[in-house]
Design a protein around this motif. Structure first.
Motif, PDB file in Angstrom:
ATOM      1  N   THR A 173      -1.613   3.384  -9.641  1.00  0.00           N
ATOM      2  CA  THR A 173      -0.730   2.378 -10.219  1.00  0.00           C
ATOM      3  C   THR A 173       0.234   3.069 -11.171  1.00  0.00           C
ATOM      4  O   THR A 173      -0.198   3.743 -12.115  1.00  0.00           O
ATOM      5  CB  THR A 173      -1.526   1.308 -10.977  1.00  0.00           C
ATOM      6  OG1 THR A 173      -2.415   0.653 -10.069  1.00  0.00           O
ATOM      7  CG2 THR A 173      -0.587   0.265 -11.582  1.00  0.00           C
ATOM      8  N   ARG A 181       2.542   0.354  -6.791  1.00  0.00           N
ATOM      9  CA  ARG A 181       1.140   0.632  -6.445  1.00  0.00           C
ATOM     10  C   ARG A 181       1.085   1.351  -5.103  1.00  0.00           C
ATOM     11  O   ARG A 181       1.776   0.959  -4.153  1.00  0.00           O
ATOM     12  CB  ARG A 181       0.309  -0.653  -6.423  1.00  0.00           C
ATOM     13  CG  ARG A 181       0.260  -1.299  -7.808  1.00  0.00           C
ATOM     14  CD  ARG A 181      -0.540  -2.576  -7.859  1.00  0.00           C
ATOM     15  NE  ARG A 181      -0.351  -3.245  -9.142  1.00  0.00           N
ATOM     16  CZ  ARG A 181      -1.270  -3.342 -10.095  1.00  0.00           C
ATOM     17  NH1 ARG A 181      -2.454  -2.805  -9.925  1.00  0.00           N
ATOM     18  NH2 ARG A 181      -0.990  -3.969 -11.232  1.00  0.00           N
ATOM     19  N   CYS A 238      -6.164   0.420  -3.521  1.00  0.00           N
ATOM     20  CA  CYS A 238      -5.095   0.825  -4.428  1.00  0.00           C
ATOM     21  C   CYS A 238      -5.531   2.113  -5.134  1.00  0.00           C
ATOM     22  O   CYS A 238      -6.406   2.095  -5.993  1.00  0.00           O
ATOM     23  CB  CYS A 238      -4.794  -0.271  -5.450  1.00  0.00           C
ATOM     24  SG  CYS A 238      -3.457   0.157  -6.587  1.00  0.00           S
ATOM     25  N   TRP A 277      -1.236   2.548  -1.992  1.00  0.00           N
ATOM     26  CA  TRP A 277      -2.458   2.149  -1.301  1.00  0.00           C
ATOM     27  C   TRP A 277      -2.813   3.172  -0.236  1.00  0.00           C
ATOM     28  O   TRP A 277      -1.978   3.529   0.586  1.00  0.00           O
ATOM     29  CB  TRP A 277      -2.270   0.783  -0.640  1.00  0.00           C
ATOM     30  CG  TRP A 277      -1.856  -0.311  -1.574  1.00  0.00           C
ATOM     31  CD1 TRP A 277      -0.620  -0.509  -2.107  1.00  0.00           C
ATOM     32  CD2 TRP A 277      -2.687  -1.360  -2.074  1.00  0.00           C
ATOM     33  NE1 TRP A 277      -0.611  -1.617  -2.916  1.00  0.00           N
ATOM     34  CE2 TRP A 277      -1.869  -2.164  -2.913  1.00  0.00           C
ATOM     35  CE3 TRP A 277      -4.027  -1.702  -1.907  1.00  0.00           C
ATOM     36  CZ2 TRP A 277      -2.367  -3.285  -3.566  1.00  0.00           C
ATOM     37  CZ3 TRP A 277      -4.519  -2.823  -2.554  1.00  0.00           C
ATOM     38  CH2 TRP A 277      -3.694  -3.596  -3.378  1.00  0.00           C
ATOM     39  N   TYR A 287      -5.377  -7.641   0.701  1.00  0.00           N
ATOM     40  CA  TYR A 287      -5.453  -6.652  -0.372  1.00  0.00           C
ATOM     41  C   TYR A 287      -5.072  -7.316  -1.701  1.00  0.00           C
ATOM     42  O   TYR A 287      -4.057  -8.005  -1.785  1.00  0.00           O
ATOM     43  CB  TYR A 287      -4.482  -5.494  -0.117  1.00  0.00           C
ATOM     44  CG  TYR A 287      -4.613  -4.853   1.250  1.00  0.00           C
ATOM     45  CD1 TYR A 287      -5.372  -3.700   1.431  1.00  0.00           C
ATOM     46  CD2 TYR A 287      -3.954  -5.394   2.347  1.00  0.00           C
ATOM     47  CE1 TYR A 287      -5.472  -3.100   2.683  1.00  0.00           C
ATOM     48  CE2 TYR A 287      -4.057  -4.807   3.599  1.00  0.00           C
ATOM     49  CZ  TYR A 287      -4.814  -3.664   3.766  1.00  0.00           C
ATOM     50  OH  TYR A 287      -4.903  -3.080   5.003  1.00  0.00           O
ATOM     51  N   SER A 309      -4.614  -6.462  -5.954  1.00  0.00           N
ATOM     52  CA  SER A 309      -4.555  -5.530  -7.080  1.00  0.00           C
ATOM     53  C   SER A 309      -3.457  -5.967  -8.036  1.00  0.00           C
ATOM     54  O   SER A 309      -3.634  -5.912  -9.252  1.00  0.00           O
ATOM     55  CB  SER A 309      -4.308  -4.096  -6.624  1.00  0.00           C
ATOM     56  OG  SER A 309      -4.252  -3.214  -7.723  1.00  0.00           O
ATOM     57  N   HIS A 310      -2.307  -6.404  -7.478  1.00  0.00           N
ATOM     58  CA  HIS A 310      -1.200  -6.877  -8.311  1.00  0.00           C
ATOM     59  C   HIS A 310      -1.633  -8.104  -9.112  1.00  0.00           C
ATOM     60  O   HIS A 310      -2.521  -8.863  -8.685  1.00  0.00           O
ATOM     61  CB  HIS A 310       0.010  -7.234  -7.440  1.00  0.00           C
ATOM     62  CG  HIS A 310       0.800  -6.047  -6.985  1.00  0.00           C
ATOM     63  ND1 HIS A 310       1.740  -5.421  -7.769  1.00  0.00           N
ATOM     64  CD2 HIS A 310       0.782  -5.364  -5.808  1.00  0.00           C
ATOM     65  CE1 HIS A 310       2.281  -4.423  -7.094  1.00  0.00           C
ATOM     66  NE2 HIS A 310       1.717  -4.357  -5.907  1.00  0.00           N
TER      67      HIS A 310
END
Length: 778
Positions: A245, A235, A242, A237, A206, A208-209
């Protein structure tokens, strides 16, 4: 829960106002939503981690364990502010804790180890990582434990042994979270989250960060989860994506957890705990929500962290760009407002853009905006990492400051060695050349490593028998025949040869198997064949090793004297010295000498001379035998070395020696579990059994833990029923009349591991002994 510097504060919740949607926009401020109910002190330095130990009969309200920078673990009750007890053993910061069944506690440390604790004692140390252990967790299946490290790997442990190493992360592993018996999550400084099967496969990654990820927590459904990190975000999920945020007005969001009611609690570098909810009844007041949003809008964002990408102010749109709705939760837009750049985030719940801060120090602009840190403005705020990706330290600096004084204050504040003064000062000077405003250049080199990582403690000084080697019919073959123990009567299950009658044992409820406290030895001997093989190999030995006829005669006399209890002659000092010297023959020809040694150490005089007449002699014998037990060594030598160690238990000197060298001996023995040789397995099982017998009735829980660990590991690969039987007797002897050892055995999963042997009827002693062990563990 919240823990401050050198103290802990426990908070309880109270009801809140309402929310209107299924997202998590509602911040519950601790001062309004929670009440402090208990404050604990005991550490001498920062508290790094905390976990709850489940309630038990002894502690019906449970316990709270904390790990600190003082290298200790403090365990508290809810009845007093001081520790109930303190666990000492780690050599550096304890940075992660996890609790399991039966009161088991697992800890991880910057000293590169994890430790298993039970009842105030360290039961075993898990060694194998090469850098700080940042995350540990106990899996629901008994006996399985996980550790994540700055060496970029995750290790799966069973009964104290590393079963598997997971690779895939490209930087320090910072967090672990259990999904089920078979799956878990990990997060890393490489900005990724991975989902793993315990069998070793990574099933999903995963992204996103945009910066380090510090913490994970899984919702009860086992699918959805939350994460926090250095990019100032929480975040959420769902279904692998995600979905939300939430940015916080703090640079580092260190930790997160999911409360029993489904709310999410996060701790951040600004010293606050924030709780977010999707339940209307627990929503914070409009005033609190507005205060949170205002605080967030006033924060400053350095684009060089990678959160926002490259910024060209002249290309940015104006405020009218915010008239267009966003297309996903957490979407970020930058706008130009006069001479400033502002960052906004789209909130699906409120259908609006929410300001999350002002962008300063853009990559293609110079601005007079300073960086705010701890309520003050600075030209630079450097982020320095310690100890393999450890907690970030901030180094604020103004161009008008003295770099040497700034470096001195930084080292003093963070309790770092003054030896780094020059390096830190030069780092400041080098990375502020030509600058008057703005944040540190993105390529700023670390002052100690030349890269992006500052590690002030880097100088810490922790710092088979597939082809039979004895070929020829009728020749001497060590290990041929059934290895037996000393006869103790017709019912002794170790004597073999029909001496043991299971029918007779079933007529009484007496447990004839354990505890077995007298040593089991290997008695079989054929002196004639041993000497014949020795003379044969001596004829082809290299010149410097070839023995004279006189020496061979002395060894033969020694062999006869130790094999015949009625022998008139006793071993002489000269004979024992010759045996010791000859035992260092080349490994391809030494096995008949080892067989003489195996028989000789049963004799009181030889046992005392080789095992403890001189302390150094005993250690030398032990080390020599261990060198012959290396996994790549010859199987014949491995087996005979194990049997020699078993026979050393026949004398008090030998027993004392092996107890003193227990950790090294059992560790080397455990390495032979995977060797496919039943004679080696029987010798290994006998060695564990002899240790268990010597430790029975003794309070040495760490030693018993190692016995349990090695026995459990051996049962994973051993197939021979005699070896299995001896391991079961070793387990029974270890746990008999010892509640702590029983709890540890259960926590290691021994019960489920041995249950399959209850139905074994050939030989019957295996099934009968197994049932008795399980009864002891009930």
């Amino acid at each position: 829960m919240s823990y401050d510097f050198m103290s802990g504060r426990l908070w309880t919740s109270a009801p809140f106002k309402k929310n209107r949607n299924g997202k998590f926009p509602s911040q519950i401020h601790p001062d309004r939503g929670f009440t402090e109910m208990h404050c604990m002190t005991g550490h001498q330095n920062f508290v790094s981690c905390v976990c709850i130990i489940a309630p038990s009969d002894t502690y019906p309200r449970g316990l709270i364990a904390t790990g600190g920078n003082d290298h200790n673990i403090c365990v508290f009750t809810l009845d007093q502010p001081q520790p109930l007890f303190t666990l000492k053993g780690h050599k550096n910061t304890v940075c992660t804790l996890s609790s399991g069944k039966f009161g088991t506690l697992l800890s991880g440390s910057w000293d590169t180890t994890a430790k298993v604790w039970l009842n105030e004692k360290c039961m075993m140390t898990l060694q194998g990582h090469t850098a700080a252990v940042w995350a540990v967790v106990i899996l629901p299946e008994q006996g399985l434990m996980l550790s994540g490290s700055a060496d970029k790997t995750i290790k799966l442990w069973k009964a104290g042994h590393c079963e598997k190493t997971f690779t895939g992360h490209e930087d320090c592993v910072r967090g672990l979270a259990v999904v089920s018996d078979l799956e878990f999550f990990s997060c890393s400084n490489d900005t990724s989250i991975r989902r793993w099967l315990v069998t070793g496969e990574c099933v999903q990654v995963y992204y996103s960060h945009t910066n380090y990820i510090y913490s994970l927590a899984v919702f009860p459904n086992g699918q959805d989860f939350v994460s926090t990190g250095e990019d100032r975000t929480l975040r959420i999920w769902k279904q692998g994506e995600c979905q939300q945020t939430i940015r916080l007005p703090a640079q580092s969001v260190w930790c997160c957890c999911i409360l029993p009611n489904g709310d999410i609690a996060v701790g951040a570098s600004d010293g606050l705990i924030r709780v977010f909810t999707e339940v209307e009844d627990r929503m914070a007041s409009p005033q609190d929500l507005q205060a949170f949003e205002d605080e967030l809008s006033k924060t400053t964002i350095d684009p060089k962290t990678g959160d926002l990408g490259d910024i060209k102010m002249e290309d940015l749109p104006g405020r009218d760009h915010l008239d267009e709705p966003g297309n996903r939760e957490g979407q970020t837009r930058l706008i130009k407002e006069g001479q400033k750049v502002e960052a906004y985030q789209w909130s699906v719940a409120d259908s609006r853009w929410m300001k999350i801060g002002d962008v300063v120090g853009g990559s293609n602009q110079q601005t007079s905006k300073k960086v705010n840190y701890e309520g003050k403005e600075y030209d630079f705020v450097f982020t320095i990492d310690i100890n393999e990706g450890g907690p970030s330290m901030k180094l604020p600096y103004n161009v008008t400051d003295d770099p040497w004084l700034t470096a001195h204050n930084f080292l003093q504040k963070n309790e770092l060695s003054p030896m780094f003064l020059d390096q830190v000062a030069n780092f400041i000077i080098e990375n502020t050349k030509g600058h008057t405003l703005g944040a540190a250049p993105p390529s700023a080199a670390d002052p100690f490593t030349g890269s992006g990582r500052y590690i002030p403690v880097a100088a810490d000084n922790r710092a088979g028998f597939g082809a039979d080697p004895f070929t020829g019919t009728g020749r001497y073959i060590p290990g041929s025949g059934t290895p037996t123990g000393a006869p103790v009567g017709a019912a002794d299950p170790f004597t073999g040869g029909g001496a043991y009658s299971s029918a007779a044992s079933r007529q009484t409820s007496t447990n004839i198997y354990f505890p077995k406290t007298d040593g089991v030895t290997f008695e079989q001997a054929n002196a004639t064949q041993i000497m014949a093989k020795l003379r044969e190999l001596n004829g082809g030995a290299p010149g410097e090793y070839r023995l004279s006829e006189e020496v061979l005669g002395s060894l033969e006399k020694l062999l006869v004297s130790v094999c015949d209890p009625c022998a008139s002659e006793q071993p002489t000092t000269e004979q024992i010295s010759l045996l010791w010297k000859t035992s260092h023959w080349p490994e391809d020809i030494v096995f008949p000498v080892l067989d003489i040694l195996r028989l000789a150490v049963r004799h009181p005089q030889v046992n005392e001379s080789l095992c403890g007449g001189d302390a150094d002699d005993g250690v030398a014998l032990c080390n020599h035998l261990l060198s012959l037990m290396k996994p790549q060594a010859r199987p014949a030598n491995q087996m005979l070395a194990l049997r020699t160690l078993c026979n050393c238990f026949s004398g008090w000197r030998g027993r004392a020696l092996l107890l003193a060298q227990r950790e090294a001996v059992l560790s080397h023995a455990a390495d032979l579990c995977s060797v496919c040789n039943k004679n080696i397995h029987i010798a290994l099982a006998t060695l564990v059994l002899n240790y268990a017998g010597s430790l029975h009735g003794q309070p040495d829980l760490e030693a018993k833990a190692q016995c349990l660990s090695v026995a459990s590991a051996a049962l994973e690969s051993v197939q021979d029923k005699e070896a299995v039987f001896r391991l079961l007797v070793a387990l029974g002897t270890t746990v008999a009349s010892d509640q702590t050892a029983q709890d540890l055995a259960k926590s290691l999963g021994v019960t489920s591991q041995i249950a399959k042997y209850t139905s074994v009827t050939d030989p019957a002693k295996v099934g009968e002994c197994c049932q008795l062990v399980l009864k002891e563990l009930q």
